[in-house]
Design a protein around this motif. Structure first.
Motif, PDB file in Angstrom:
ATOM      1  N   LEU A 154      76.395   3.379 110.182  1.00  0.00           N
ATOM      2  CA  LEU A 154      76.194   3.724 108.809  1.00  0.00           C
ATOM      3  C   LEU A 154      75.158   2.607 108.144  1.00  0.00           C
ATOM      4  O   LEU A 154      74.081   2.628 107.913  1.00  0.00           O
ATOM      5  CB  LEU A 154      76.952   4.106 107.682  1.00  0.00           C
ATOM      6  N   LEU A 193      69.235  13.293  99.449  1.00  0.00           N
ATOM      7  CA  LEU A 193      69.089  11.810  98.596  1.00  0.00           C
ATOM      8  C   LEU A 193      67.912  11.482  97.796  1.00  0.00           C
ATOM      9  O   LEU A 193      67.346  10.554  97.493  1.00  0.00           O
ATOM     10  CB  LEU A 193      69.455  10.512  99.624  1.00  0.00           C
ATOM     11  N   VAL A 223      69.887  12.583 107.474  1.00  0.00           N
ATOM     12  CA  VAL A 223      68.911  12.979 106.278  1.00  0.00           C
ATOM     13  C   VAL A 223      67.668  12.928 106.891  1.00  0.00           C
ATOM     14  O   VAL A 223      66.735  14.053 106.486  1.00  0.00           O
ATOM     15  CB  VAL A 223      68.791  11.661 105.333  1.00  0.00           C
ATOM     16  N   ALA A 224      67.199  12.200 107.700  1.00  0.00           N
ATOM     17  CA  ALA A 224      65.745  12.441 108.171  1.00  0.00           C
ATOM     18  C   ALA A 224      65.417  13.651 109.091  1.00  0.00           C
ATOM     19  O   ALA A 224      64.611  14.453 109.002  1.00  0.00           O
ATOM     20  CB  ALA A 224      65.608  11.158 109.433  1.00  0.00           C
ATOM     21  N   GLY A 273      71.606   2.061 109.552  1.00  0.00           N
ATOM     22  CA  GLY A 273      70.546   2.787 109.295  1.00  0.00           C
ATOM     23  C   GLY A 273      70.877   3.995 110.153  1.00  0.00           C
ATOM     24  O   GLY A 273      69.834   4.999 109.946  1.00  0.00           O
ATOM     25  N   PRO A 281      70.042   5.135 100.334  1.00  0.00           N
ATOM     26  CA  PRO A 281      69.000   5.092 101.407  1.00  0.00           C
ATOM     27  C   PRO A 281      68.329   3.708 101.446  1.00  0.00           C
ATOM     28  O   PRO A 281      68.424   2.836 100.715  1.00  0.00           O
ATOM     29  CB  PRO A 281      67.786   6.044 100.552  1.00  0.00           C
ATOM     30  N   PRO A 282      68.231   3.480 102.762  1.00  0.00           N
ATOM     31  CA  PRO A 282      67.856   2.118 103.218  1.00  0.00           C
ATOM     32  C   PRO A 282      66.568   1.636 102.236  1.00  0.00           C
ATOM     33  O   PRO A 282      65.621   2.340 102.057  1.00  0.00           O
ATOM     34  CB  PRO A 282      67.519   2.311 104.614  1.00  0.00           C
ATOM     35  N   HIS A 287      72.124   8.652 107.630  1.00  0.00           N
ATOM     36  CA  HIS A 287      70.931   8.493 107.495  1.00  0.00           C
ATOM     37  C   HIS A 287      70.101   9.227 108.466  1.00  0.00           C
ATOM     38  O   HIS A 287      68.636   9.919 108.311  1.00  0.00           O
ATOM     39  CB  HIS A 287      70.036   7.021 107.398  1.00  0.00           C
ATOM     40  N   THR A 288      70.434   9.431 109.826  1.00  0.00           N
ATOM     41  CA  THR A 288      69.912  10.028 110.893  1.00  0.00           C
ATOM     42  C   THR A 288      69.767  11.473 110.560  1.00  0.00           C
ATOM     43  O   THR A 288      68.910  12.109 110.877  1.00  0.00           O
ATOM     44  CB  THR A 288      71.021   9.987 111.971  1.00  0.00           C
ATOM     45  N   TYR A 308      72.471  15.389 102.262  1.00  0.00           N
ATOM     46  CA  TYR A 308      71.507  14.819 103.246  1.00  0.00           C
ATOM     47  C   TYR A 308      70.214  15.090 102.684  1.00  0.00           C
ATOM     48  O   TYR A 308      69.264  15.099 103.733  1.00  0.00           O
ATOM     49  CB  TYR A 308      71.936  15.836 104.544  1.00  0.00           C
ATOM     50  N   TYR A 362      68.958   3.420  92.394  1.00  0.00           N
ATOM     51  CA  TYR A 362      69.354   4.713  92.948  1.00  0.00           C
ATOM     52  C   TYR A 362      70.566   5.511  92.270  1.00  0.00           C
ATOM     53  O   TYR A 362      70.503   6.841  92.162  1.00  0.00           O
ATOM     54  CB  TYR A 362      69.955   4.418  94.569  1.00  0.00           C
ATOM     55  N   ALA A 401      75.318   8.342 100.508  1.00  0.00           N
ATOM     56  CA  ALA A 401      74.597   7.045 101.001  1.00  0.00           C
ATOM     57  C   ALA A 401      73.509   6.566 100.259  1.00  0.00           C
ATOM     58  O   ALA A 401      72.719   7.089  99.741  1.00  0.00           O
ATOM     59  CB  ALA A 401      74.175   7.308 102.472  1.00  0.00           C
TER      60      ALA A 401
END
Lengths: 377, 377
Positions: free
Chosen positions: B58, B106, B68-69, B61, B141-142, B65-66, B104, B149, B139
């Protein structure tokens, strides 16, 4: 299988089957099961979950003995129906070869009866092939003299069963049969032309793995408590280690030493150990996932464990693999929703996978997706 | 349900349904899931099985996040189909109410989109009812500033989601959101009229359980690392402990302190936590078995955990139980082959159980065994 390769190089003629993005696997192998029995072991389960040990239940006259009594009471028709139901469930999950042990008879005719029923159950269309194993040495019946019982196993029981089974097995453990007794029984089986296997080093270390290696038997199963010498003997003897994660979880046991088995080059198979008392799990995919999660097999090892190494444990070189010369047993699975057509996703998603198409000995089975077949190329 | 009792006392009229020796259960409740997503986390699985931690994935990244994309890239139609497929699988296993989290997206619109799709997916006939939970705080986000946030979560995200969700949730843990941030977010959700729940004490102890008790939220979920003070706070605050054995097994984690939770009188629910990264298991029966085998719940506790206590975790008093006044959601299961009609046999046999008959809100569903219905008494 007469040919395997890329579509462009395919010989002309024959049937075309579009697997539509599915995951193609060799027909799965379940190389350790106790499928033929009647009755419930719910009482044992509740006691085990309350903290009682499997060994204590067995030595108290419960455990296997409960199932022996219930199996004796059941009619042939009842036992056949129960066994067929279990085989059908394995078949749906893509299993095409399953080992089936006797061991709930513990008398010559009763042991032979179980092996006969296993063979009959597998005759129905679409059922997995069965490899039958004589396991008269599953438990010492209460009140029987040890020496006398072992003599019966290698005498009247073996005589009644050797024509019905391909293999012989012994439950060699504390509370069951000793290494010396196991050697006597396995040698008798080998002399009668049977393949041999052994329940080894599960409840307690006994030295059974060393025996397995020395007798060059097909497999040594369980192995939670195998030691370095035992591992070396398995490697030297060319014995397959059969790992049984269902029993490990149900008995809240620790893992066999997978790293050491791997380092020694011992091939590792994975099987359900399906039985009512210590592994009530009829899903080879679930135990393969557990082998990864609880024992530390790599996903690749677990996939081999329920295919080619499972076959190797049964002495079969012609299945569990997709290659020229092998039996054309194949199963196609849908990837879990959103996943790629990679068999490792089936391990990641734990259990419950049903084969969408099943091909047995080159024949697409009737309950499979017939519409996908095109008449000819 | 308008009447429950022995056949002899049944009011006249109405429909008769012969369940033929099946096991009658209230419609099952899965009170923690992350059903709406696209894409694969096979890469993460392979890394985890190789020894990498969920937390490291996590923070690198990957992980959430995988997903979410991949979810962002998927069309609404794709996401709807994926969600419907998952709901259908839960439905087959007898689940009639399932909690579905966002998390998922964000971003305000992306979070609202997931909740909308969850609602749409459940509209198809025979699907479980969904209870939707807004989880913008899944989470960070990066590249996003933490404070900024969190302000978005309680601002634009909550505004976009509060009409679509019944509940709010925070992933409060090391590597995710702090206890202080969780308090701010949960209070904002409660002020907006939402029920509240919390991912608590999973990766590291944070004090999240104490917060859960202080805010009297509906449930605190995971709890592998809860301490005595946290347990006391849960008990005092009337908070349900939601146990998630799938994640425990997938992350090779230790068990929550079930004996202490039991002793403190904290009600324990059991749920799948279905998600692609840490609990790819869509079978509430399997996790109930695991709750018994790996966490030490009694079979009775596990059965309550996927029925009435699961409903309690969602603030629902009218389901997960067979009694007058409850919604008539019922499911009938076949006992495993040879077993008695006792629901504990379904726990003993690990996972893969399919409801033979499903009754939703008093109506027998079309895919159920219609032939069993007699027109009238």
């Amino acid at each position: 299988m007469v040919w395997v390769g890329p579509e462009a190089e395919a010989p002309s003629g024959g049937q075309k089957l579009d697997v539509g993005g599915g995951i193609l696997m060799p027909g799965l192998i379940d190389c350790h099961s106790h499928l033929v029995f009647a009755g419930s072991r719910l009482g044992d389960f509740l006691k085990r979950m309350g903290g009682e040990s499997y060994e204590a239940l067995l030595s108290g006259g419960g455990g296997i003995h409960t199932t022996v009594a219930a199996t004796k009471s059941a009619s042939d028709a009842e036992l056949l129906a129960l066994t067929q139901g279990r085989l059908a469930r394995l078949a749906k999950s893509g299993v095409m070869t399953v080992e089936v042990k006797s061991g709930y008879g513990l008398e010559p005719e009763a042991e032979a009866r179980l092996l006969t029923i296993a063979g009959e159950a597998a005759r129905a269309p679409g059922m997995p092939k069965v490899v039958r194993t004589f396991l008269g040495a599953h438990a010492l019946p209460p009140g029987r003299d040890r020496k006398d019982y072992v003599a019966e196993v290698v005498g009247a029981q073996l005589a009644a069963c050797k024509g019905l089974a391909e293999r012989i097995d012994v439950y060699c453990d504390r509370g069951a049969f000793t290494v010396e007794e196991a050697e006597q029984i396995l040698r008798a089986g080998q002399k009668a032309g049977l393949g041999a296997t052994l329940h080894a080093e599960q409840v307690a270390w006994t030295g059974a793995a060393e025996l397995a290696g020395r007798l060059n038997i097909q497999s040594a199963d369980h192995l939670e408590r195998v030691d370095e010498a035992g591992i070396a003997a398995l490697a030297k003897g060319g014995v397959v280690a059969v790992l049984l994660p269902g029993a490990m979880l149900q008995l809240r046991d620790s893992s066999p030493p997978v790293m050491q088995l791997r380092a020694a080059g011992v091939p590792m198979a994975v099987a359900t150990d399906f039985n009512p008392g210590s592994s009530p799990v009829l899903d080879v995919w679930l135990v393969a996932s557990l082998a990864v999660l609880t024992m530390g097999l790599t996903p690749e090892e677990a996939l081999k464990g329920i295919t080619r190494v499972g076959a190797q444990a049964l002495g079969l070189k012609d299945r569990g693999r997709i290659e020229v010369g092998a039996v054309a047993d194949l199963a196609v699975f849908e990837p879990p929703s959103g996943e790629k057509a990679d068999p490792r996703t089936l391990l990641m998603y734990m259990g419950g996978h049903t084969a969408r198409i099943r091909i047995q000995g080159g024949r697409v089975l009737a309950d499979s997706y017939q519409a996908a077949i095109e008449p000819s190329l």
